[in-house]
Write a protein that holds these residues in place. Structure first.
Motif, PDB file in Angstrom:
ATOM      1  N   PHE A   1       3.985   5.561  -1.175  1.00  0.00           N
ATOM      2  CA  PHE A   1       3.632   5.461  -2.587  1.00  0.00           C
ATOM      3  C   PHE A   1       2.175   5.852  -2.855  1.00  0.00           C
ATOM      4  CE2 PHE A   1       7.178   2.537  -1.884  1.00  0.00           C
ATOM      5  CZ  PHE A   1       8.085   3.052  -2.795  1.00  0.00           C
ATOM      6  N   ASN A   2       1.612   6.668  -1.988  1.00  0.00           N
ATOM      7  CA  ASN A   2       0.261   7.219  -2.152  1.00  0.00           C
ATOM      8  C   ASN A   2      -0.819   6.153  -2.354  1.00  0.00           C
ATOM      9  OD1 ASN A   2       1.244   9.866  -1.918  1.00  0.00           O
ATOM     10  ND2 ASN A   2       1.782   9.903  -4.094  1.00  0.00           N
ATOM     11  N   GLN A   3      -0.610   4.975  -1.805  1.00  0.00           N
ATOM     12  CA  GLN A   3      -1.615   3.927  -1.937  1.00  0.00           C
ATOM     13  C   GLN A   3      -2.782   4.133  -0.970  1.00  0.00           C
ATOM     14  OE1 GLN A   3      -1.596   1.544  -4.327  1.00  0.00           O
ATOM     15  NE2 GLN A   3       0.214   2.585  -5.086  1.00  0.00           N
ATOM     16  N   ALA A   4      -2.599   4.993   0.031  1.00  0.00           N
ATOM     17  CA  ALA A   4      -3.650   5.217   1.025  1.00  0.00           C
ATOM     18  C   ALA A   4      -4.793   6.053   0.463  1.00  0.00           C
ATOM     19  CB  ALA A   4      -3.070   5.892   2.266  1.00  0.00           C
ATOM     20  N   GLU A   5      -4.548   6.760  -0.629  1.00  0.00           N
ATOM     21  CA  GLU A   5      -5.582   7.637  -1.177  1.00  0.00           C
ATOM     22  C   GLU A   5      -6.695   6.855  -1.863  1.00  0.00           C
ATOM     23  OE1 GLU A   5      -3.463  10.447  -3.595  1.00  0.00           O
ATOM     24  OE2 GLU A   5      -2.245  11.099  -1.890  1.00  0.00           O
ATOM     25  N   GLU A   6      -6.375   5.720  -2.460  1.00  0.00           N
ATOM     26  CA  GLU A   6      -7.382   4.888  -3.118  1.00  0.00           C
ATOM     27  C   GLU A   6      -7.911   3.884  -2.095  1.00  0.00           C
ATOM     28  OE1 GLU A   6      -7.568   1.555  -6.593  1.00  0.00           O
ATOM     29  OE2 GLU A   6      -6.054   3.135  -6.798  1.00  0.00           O
ATOM     30  N   LYS A   7      -9.205   4.009  -1.757  1.00  0.00           N
ATOM     31  CA  LYS A   7      -9.790   3.219  -0.673  1.00  0.00           C
ATOM     32  C   LYS A   7      -9.603   1.714  -0.867  1.00  0.00           C
ATOM     33  CE  LYS A   7     -14.044   2.303   1.919  1.00  0.00           C
ATOM     34  NZ  LYS A   7     -13.350   1.398   2.751  1.00  0.00           N
ATOM     35  N   SER A   8      -9.812   1.199  -2.060  1.00  0.00           N
ATOM     36  CA  SER A   8      -9.708  -0.252  -2.261  1.00  0.00           C
ATOM     37  C   SER A   8      -8.278  -0.739  -2.013  1.00  0.00           C
ATOM     38  CB  SER A   8     -10.175  -0.649  -3.662  1.00  0.00           C
ATOM     39  OG  SER A   8      -9.324  -0.101  -4.647  1.00  0.00           O
ATOM     40  N   LYS A   9      -7.278   0.017  -2.494  1.00  0.00           N
ATOM     41  CA  LYS A   9      -5.879  -0.348  -2.255  1.00  0.00           C
ATOM     42  C   LYS A   9      -5.544  -0.231  -0.768  1.00  0.00           C
ATOM     43  CE  LYS A   9      -3.684  -1.360  -6.081  1.00  0.00           C
ATOM     44  NZ  LYS A   9      -3.221  -2.712  -6.287  1.00  0.00           N
ATOM     45  N   ARG A  10      -6.007   0.857  -0.136  1.00  0.00           N
ATOM     46  CA  ARG A  10      -5.736   1.050   1.289  1.00  0.00           C
ATOM     47  C   ARG A  10      -6.311  -0.113   2.090  1.00  0.00           C
ATOM     48  NH1 ARG A  10      -8.331   5.821   2.374  1.00  0.00           N
ATOM     49  NH2 ARG A  10     -10.217   4.678   2.924  1.00  0.00           N
ATOM     50  N   ASP A  11      -7.567  -0.466   1.798  1.00  0.00           N
ATOM     51  CA  ASP A  11      -8.205  -1.563   2.520  1.00  0.00           C
ATOM     52  C   ASP A  11      -7.472  -2.877   2.291  1.00  0.00           C
ATOM     53  OD1 ASP A  11     -10.036   0.251   3.451  1.00  0.00           O
ATOM     54  OD2 ASP A  11     -11.683  -0.431   2.161  1.00  0.00           O
ATOM     55  N   GLN A  12      -7.009  -3.111   1.044  1.00  0.00           N
ATOM     56  CA  GLN A  12      -6.276  -4.331   0.739  1.00  0.00           C
ATOM     57  C   GLN A  12      -4.979  -4.395   1.544  1.00  0.00           C
ATOM     58  OE1 GLN A  12      -4.688  -4.523  -3.236  1.00  0.00           O
ATOM     59  NE2 GLN A  12      -4.099  -6.664  -3.052  1.00  0.00           N
ATOM     60  N   TYR A  13      -4.222  -3.301   1.560  1.00  0.00           N
ATOM     61  CA  TYR A  13      -2.951  -3.295   2.281  1.00  0.00           C
ATOM     62  C   TYR A  13      -3.159  -3.379   3.791  1.00  0.00           C
ATOM     63  CZ  TYR A  13      -0.518  -2.199  -2.055  1.00  0.00           C
ATOM     64  OH  TYR A  13       0.002  -2.251  -3.318  1.00  0.00           O
ATOM     65  N   LEU A  14      -4.192  -2.753   4.303  1.00  0.00           N
ATOM     66  CA  LEU A  14      -4.475  -2.856   5.739  1.00  0.00           C
ATOM     67  C   LEU A  14      -4.900  -4.275   6.103  1.00  0.00           C
ATOM     68  CD1 LEU A  14      -6.277   0.549   6.382  1.00  0.00           C
ATOM     69  CD2 LEU A  14      -4.021  -0.152   7.204  1.00  0.00           C
TER      70      LEU A  14
END
Length: 179
Positions: free
Chosen positions: A41-54
């Motif tokens: 769902f292209n969430q990895a492109e936005e750093k804040s979302k990527r960091d949250q999910y990781l």
């Protein structure tokens, strides 16, 4: 007596299997949902979302590891040597993390409000067991809500100094014969 003992042991084994399966499925589902969001769902492109999910995935893998360690230690030690590991826990931080995890893995829309009085309310408890208790309450509130989960979590210190936590929802409820 032997038959009664065997029946009791079989029931305990069945209860343990059911409980541990439930406990193991939650961190797996949350980590899976976070990875799915990153990959599909292209969430990895936005750093804040990527960091949250990781961060959520990492927390869940740590929780899963802790559960596996608990199972191993329970199988190696007798129940007499079982020990809780109490520590001071900030309720708002712990519950906020649980809310994020459950919103991420839910199949229906979930809205959860959290109120803590006072804001920095803490308790002394075993983090793993206490987190599992709250996680089960939130999970059930979501699971038994028909189309949308509206959940309110209130934490407060009572006049006697005890901490009271309530998780309420508008779900189907528990039938009287199961309470």
């Amino acid at each position: 007596r032997t038959l009664l003992k065997q029946k009791t042991l079989e029931e305990m084994k069945s209860n343990f299997t059911n409980n541990i399966t439930h406990e193991l499925k939650t961190p797996i589902a949350v980590a899976y949902a976070a990875n799915d969001a990153l990959l599909n769902f292209n969430q990895a492109e936005e750093k804040s979302k990527r960091d949250q999910y990781l961060r959520i995935s990492q927390e869940q893998l740590q929780r899963l590891s802790g559960l596996v360690e608990q199972i191993l230690s329970m199988s190696m030690e007798s129940r007499k040597t079982f020990r809780l590991h109490p520590e001071e826990i900030c309720l708002k931080e712990l519950i906020t993390s649980l809310i994020e995890q459950h919103q991420l893995k839910a199949d229906i829309p979930v809205h959860i409000t959290l109120e803590t009085e006072p804001e920095a309310l803490t308790i002394v408890a075993d983090r793993t067991h206490f987190s599992n208790i709250l996680s089960n309450l939130i999970d059930n509130a979501i699971k038994y809500s028909p189309e949308k989960a509206e959940i309110a979590i209130h934490c407060r210190k009572t006049e006697t100094g005890q901490v009271e936590i309530s998780v309420s929802d508008h779900g189907t409820g528990i039938p009287a014969d199961k309470q």
